[in-house]
Motif scaffolding. Structure first.
Motif, PDB file in Angstrom:
ATOM      1  N   MET A  67     -26.461 -59.181  -8.122  1.00  9.23           N
ATOM      2  CA  MET A  67     -26.363 -60.205  -9.143  1.00  9.23           C
ATOM      3  C   MET A  67     -25.054 -60.318 -10.050  1.00  9.23           C
ATOM      4  SD  MET A  67     -30.144 -59.979 -10.651  1.00  9.23           S
ATOM      5  CE  MET A  67     -30.092 -60.968 -11.870  1.00  9.23           C
ATOM      6  N   GLY A  68     -24.725 -59.128  -9.955  1.00 14.47           N
ATOM      7  CA  GLY A  68     -23.340 -59.031 -11.083  1.00 14.47           C
ATOM      8  C   GLY A  68     -22.208 -59.615 -10.276  1.00 14.47           C
ATOM      9  N   GLN A  69     -22.289 -59.320  -8.811  1.00 16.18           N
ATOM     10  CA  GLN A  69     -21.140 -60.120  -7.777  1.00 16.18           C
ATOM     11  C   GLN A  69     -21.251 -61.318  -7.894  1.00 16.18           C
ATOM     12  OE1 GLN A  69     -22.068 -58.270  -3.922  1.00 16.18           O
ATOM     13  NE2 GLN A  69     -20.799 -56.422  -4.533  1.00 16.18           N
ATOM     14  N   ILE A  70     -22.626 -62.159  -7.957  1.00 12.79           N
ATOM     15  CA  ILE A  70     -22.544 -63.752  -7.822  1.00 12.79           C
ATOM     16  C   ILE A  70     -22.105 -64.018  -9.003  1.00 12.79           C
ATOM     17  CG2 ILE A  70     -24.035 -65.440  -7.309  1.00 12.79           C
ATOM     18  CD1 ILE A  70     -25.640 -63.473  -5.437  1.00 12.79           C
ATOM     19  N   LEU A  71     -22.690 -63.301 -10.149  1.00 14.62           N
ATOM     20  CA  LEU A  71     -22.559 -63.964 -11.508  1.00 14.62           C
ATOM     21  C   LEU A  71     -21.068 -64.121 -12.002  1.00 14.62           C
ATOM     22  CD1 LEU A  71     -25.171 -62.077 -13.578  1.00 14.62           C
ATOM     23  CD2 LEU A  71     -25.236 -64.608 -13.366  1.00 14.62           C
ATOM     24  N   THR A  72     -20.243 -62.934 -11.285  1.00 13.52           N
ATOM     25  CA  THR A  72     -18.543 -63.063 -11.566  1.00 13.52           C
ATOM     26  C   THR A  72     -18.126 -64.072 -10.447  1.00 13.52           C
ATOM     27  OG1 THR A  72     -18.782 -60.720 -12.039  1.00 13.52           O
ATOM     28  CG2 THR A  72     -16.758 -61.352 -11.231  1.00 13.52           C
ATOM     29  N   MET A 103     -19.289 -67.045 -10.174  1.00 10.67           N
ATOM     30  CA  MET A 103     -19.783 -68.168 -10.730  1.00 10.67           C
ATOM     31  C   MET A 103     -19.173 -68.316 -12.221  1.00 10.67           C
ATOM     32  SD  MET A 103     -21.041 -69.640  -8.420  1.00 10.67           S
ATOM     33  CE  MET A 103     -21.383 -71.250  -9.363  1.00 10.67           C
ATOM     34  N   LYS A 104     -18.528 -67.221 -12.761  1.00  7.08           N
ATOM     35  CA  LYS A 104     -17.915 -67.077 -14.054  1.00  7.08           C
ATOM     36  C   LYS A 104     -18.886 -67.357 -15.162  1.00  7.08           C
ATOM     37  CE  LYS A 104     -13.105 -68.823 -13.046  1.00  7.08           C
ATOM     38  NZ  LYS A 104     -13.075 -68.498 -11.746  1.00  7.08           N
ATOM     39  N   MET A 105     -19.851 -66.363 -14.927  1.00  5.17           N
ATOM     40  CA  MET A 105     -20.979 -66.571 -15.807  1.00  5.17           C
ATOM     41  C   MET A 105     -21.114 -64.880 -16.557  1.00  5.17           C
ATOM     42  SD  MET A 105     -23.896 -68.360 -13.467  1.00  5.17           S
ATOM     43  CE  MET A 105     -25.133 -68.106 -14.672  1.00  5.17           C
ATOM     44  N   THR A 106     -21.679 -64.768 -17.707  1.00  4.37           N
ATOM     45  CA  THR A 106     -21.847 -63.545 -18.294  1.00  4.37           C
ATOM     46  C   THR A 106     -22.837 -62.960 -17.947  1.00  4.37           C
ATOM     47  OG1 THR A 106     -23.487 -64.345 -19.988  1.00  4.37           O
ATOM     48  CG2 THR A 106     -20.898 -64.857 -20.374  1.00  4.37           C
ATOM     49  N   TRP A 107     -22.923 -61.699 -18.372  1.00  2.00           N
ATOM     50  CA  TRP A 107     -24.334 -60.786 -18.039  1.00  2.00           C
ATOM     51  C   TRP A 107     -25.563 -61.572 -18.423  1.00  2.00           C
ATOM     52  CZ3 TRP A 107     -27.154 -57.873 -21.238  1.00  2.00           C
ATOM     53  CH2 TRP A 107     -26.977 -57.612 -22.602  1.00  2.00           C
ATOM     54  N   LEU A 108     -25.423 -62.353 -19.536  1.00  2.16           N
ATOM     55  CA  LEU A 108     -26.699 -62.990 -20.138  1.00  2.16           C
ATOM     56  C   LEU A 108     -27.020 -64.242 -19.440  1.00  2.16           C
ATOM     57  CD1 LEU A 108     -26.261 -62.216 -23.850  1.00  2.16           C
ATOM     58  CD2 LEU A 108     -27.717 -61.162 -22.219  1.00  2.16           C
ATOM     59  N   GLY A 109     -26.227 -64.580 -18.403  1.00  2.00           N
ATOM     60  CA  GLY A 109     -26.343 -65.847 -17.732  1.00  2.00           C
ATOM     61  C   GLY A 109     -26.054 -67.190 -18.250  1.00  2.00           C
ATOM     62  N   PHE A 110     -24.982 -66.870 -19.061  1.00  2.00           N
ATOM     63  CA  PHE A 110     -24.148 -68.144 -19.615  1.00  2.00           C
ATOM     64  C   PHE A 110     -22.830 -68.593 -18.984  1.00  2.00           C
ATOM     65  CE2 PHE A 110     -26.050 -66.305 -23.684  1.00  2.00           C
ATOM     66  CZ  PHE A 110     -27.175 -67.269 -23.849  1.00  2.00           C
ATOM     67  N   ARG A 111     -22.542 -69.676 -18.678  1.00  2.00           N
ATOM     68  CA  ARG A 111     -21.540 -70.057 -17.813  1.00  2.00           C
ATOM     69  C   ARG A 111     -20.205 -70.065 -18.829  1.00  2.00           C
ATOM     70  NH1 ARG A 111     -21.312 -75.058 -14.256  1.00  2.00           N
ATOM     71  NH2 ARG A 111     -19.574 -73.901 -13.323  1.00  2.00           N
ATOM     72  N   THR A 112     -19.069 -69.816 -18.201  1.00  4.80           N
ATOM     73  CA  THR A 112     -17.747 -69.788 -19.273  1.00  4.80           C
ATOM     74  C   THR A 112     -16.811 -70.625 -18.505  1.00  4.80           C
ATOM     75  OG1 THR A 112     -17.031 -67.773 -18.011  1.00  4.80           O
ATOM     76  CG2 THR A 112     -18.327 -67.498 -20.107  1.00  4.80           C
ATOM     77  N   ARG A 113     -17.181 -71.237 -17.336  1.00 11.37           N
ATOM     78  CA  ARG A 113     -16.229 -71.908 -16.671  1.00 11.37           C
ATOM     79  C   ARG A 113     -15.555 -73.223 -17.455  1.00 11.37           C
ATOM     80  NH1 ARG A 113     -17.341 -73.521 -10.532  1.00 11.37           N
ATOM     81  NH2 ARG A 113     -17.376 -71.323 -10.369  1.00 11.37           N
ATOM     82  N   GLY A 114     -16.249 -73.729 -18.448  1.00 13.13           N
ATOM     83  CA  GLY A 114     -15.858 -75.019 -19.027  1.00 13.13           C
ATOM     84  C   GLY A 114     -14.807 -74.612 -20.063  1.00 13.13           C
ATOM     85  N   LYS A 158     -15.238 -61.949 -16.612  1.00 15.94           N
ATOM     86  CA  LYS A 158     -14.623 -60.621 -16.189  1.00 15.94           C
ATOM     87  C   LYS A 158     -15.317 -59.281 -16.230  1.00 15.94           C
ATOM     88  CE  LYS A 158     -10.047 -62.581 -15.654  1.00 15.94           C
ATOM     89  NZ  LYS A 158      -9.970 -62.259 -14.385  1.00 15.94           N
ATOM     90  N   SER A 159     -16.048 -59.143 -17.158  1.00 15.51           N
ATOM     91  CA  SER A 159     -16.483 -57.739 -17.449  1.00 15.51           C
ATOM     92  C   SER A 159     -18.109 -57.911 -16.886  1.00 15.51           C
ATOM     93  CB  SER A 159     -16.724 -57.457 -18.959  1.00 15.51           C
ATOM     94  OG  SER A 159     -17.315 -58.384 -19.715  1.00 15.51           O
ATOM     95  N   THR A 160     -18.663 -59.011 -16.409  1.00 13.12           N
ATOM     96  CA  THR A 160     -19.951 -59.072 -16.182  1.00 13.12           C
ATOM     97  C   THR A 160     -20.456 -57.940 -15.037  1.00 13.12           C
ATOM     98  OG1 THR A 160     -19.915 -61.497 -16.507  1.00 13.12           O
ATOM     99  CG2 THR A 160     -21.667 -60.583 -14.843  1.00 13.12           C
ATOM    100  N   PHE A 161     -19.812 -57.968 -13.998  1.00 14.32           N
ATOM    101  CA  PHE A 161     -19.974 -56.977 -12.770  1.00 14.32           C
ATOM    102  C   PHE A 161     -20.022 -55.579 -13.310  1.00 14.32           C
ATOM    103  CE2 PHE A 161     -18.851 -54.054  -9.348  1.00 14.32           C
ATOM    104  CZ  PHE A 161     -19.810 -54.374  -8.504  1.00 14.32           C
ATOM    105  N   SER A 162     -19.154 -54.936 -14.208  1.00 15.55           N
ATOM    106  CA  SER A 162     -18.962 -53.647 -14.683  1.00 15.55           C
ATOM    107  C   SER A 162     -20.291 -53.328 -15.490  1.00 15.55           C
ATOM    108  CB  SER A 162     -17.586 -53.391 -15.477  1.00 15.55           C
ATOM    109  OG  SER A 162     -17.796 -54.205 -16.598  1.00 15.55           O
ATOM    110  N   ILE A 163     -20.572 -54.624 -16.267  1.00 14.56           N
ATOM    111  CA  ILE A 163     -21.748 -54.526 -17.321  1.00 14.56           C
ATOM    112  C   ILE A 163     -23.131 -54.166 -16.528  1.00 14.56           C
ATOM    113  CG2 ILE A 163     -23.185 -55.683 -18.975  1.00 14.56           C
ATOM    114  CD1 ILE A 163     -20.726 -56.791 -19.981  1.00 14.56           C
ATOM    115  N   MET A 164     -23.160 -55.098 -15.446  1.00 14.90           N
ATOM    116  CA  MET A 164     -24.340 -54.942 -14.632  1.00 14.90           C
ATOM    117  C   MET A 164     -24.763 -53.530 -13.914  1.00 14.90           C
ATOM    118  SD  MET A 164     -25.790 -57.834 -14.862  1.00 14.90           S
ATOM    119  CE  MET A 164     -26.772 -58.678 -13.763  1.00 14.90           C
ATOM    120  N   VAL A 165     -23.181 -52.935 -13.376  1.00 15.67           N
ATOM    121  CA  VAL A 165     -23.424 -51.711 -12.948  1.00 15.67           C
ATOM    122  C   VAL A 165     -23.918 -50.817 -13.977  1.00 15.67           C
ATOM    123  CG1 VAL A 165     -21.968 -49.859 -11.957  1.00 15.67           C
ATOM    124  CG2 VAL A 165     -21.549 -52.174 -11.003  1.00 15.67           C
TER     125      VAL A 165
END
Length: 230
Positions: free
Chosen positions: A121-126, A128-139, A147-154
């Motif tokens: 999930m961390g790979q896909i969230l990253t 999609m430029k989403m945080t580990w809480l499922g919020f989008r940041t692309r806008g 950028k820290s989503t994957f490391s947080i999920m690990v």
């Protein structure tokens, strides 16, 4: 001054449908590195069906009368899921519910989804430029939290397994370690609700970004046992 060369004329190319689609749906296909939009003709298509569409090649190139829908492997060399042509299609999910064993039970994606789903999930969230809480940041281009989503999920995965081991009672049937049993249940429940919530957010984002329409819940919708998936 020399006159500009005439624009290339459309050429009919053969496209392989990446999924069963109704008339009017669109998806991206690729030829020689050029991505173009394909509109499903009247009558719709089924997965794997070949049909002809017009294609205008870039200036100075000649089109070969064949194209392959993006995401559809064209040879066994690309069937492992990692080749260079794995662009995501639009308007449809690339795989169906029963394609989880498409590449065998030892494929890294299947093993990740089974044992370390937060890592996958961390790979896909990253992506999609989403945080580990499922919020989008692309806008917001200044928001770099994704950028820290994957490391947080690990880290969450490691923390969960460590806590699960530490709070697992030696013999849950004896009832001698009620504290650890309670803690283990709370940790497991928290992980379940967190994973479910983030998956809902991720699925909604994927549907929005790639224009995937609503689908009925398999045969259960026709049986009246559930409604439409969001």
């Amino acid at each position: 001054a020399p006159s500009a060369p005439p624009p290339p004329s459309p050429t009919n190319v053969q496209v392989i449908a990446p999924a069963t689609l109704q008339a009017g749906y669109t998806f991206d296909a690729m030829y020689d590195g050029v991505t173009f939009t394909v509109t499903v003709p009247e009558g719709g298509v089924v997965k794997g069906q070949r049909f002809i569409v017009p294609f205008v090649p870039p200036a100075g190139q000649d089109a070969v009368p064949r194209a392959t829908a993006v995401g559809e492997p064209i040879s066994s060399a690309n069937s492992g899921g990692g080749g260079g042509g794995s662009t995501i299609p639009t308007g449809v999910w690339r795989d169906s519910l029963c394609d989880c064993l498409r590449f065998g039970p030892c494929h890294p994606h299947f093993l990740n989804a089974w044992f370390c789903r937060l890592v996958l999930m961390g790979q896909i969230l990253t992506r999609m430029k989403m945080t580990w809480l499922g919020f989008r940041t692309r806008g917001n281009p200044d928001d770099r939290r994704w950028k820290s989503t994957f490391s947080i999920m690990v880290k969450l995965t490691i923390a969960y397994y460590v806590l699960d081991i530490l709070t697992s009672p030696a013999d849950p049937e004896t009832g001698d370690d009620d504290v650890n049993v309670t803690l283990n249940s709370v940790i497991g429940s928290a992980m379940f609700f967190y994973t479910t919530y983030v998956l809902i957010q991720l699925r909604a984002t994927l549907r929005h970004v790639y224009s995937i329409p609503e689908e009925s819940c398999l045969c259960l919708y026709e049986m009246g046992l559930c409604g439409n998936n969001p």
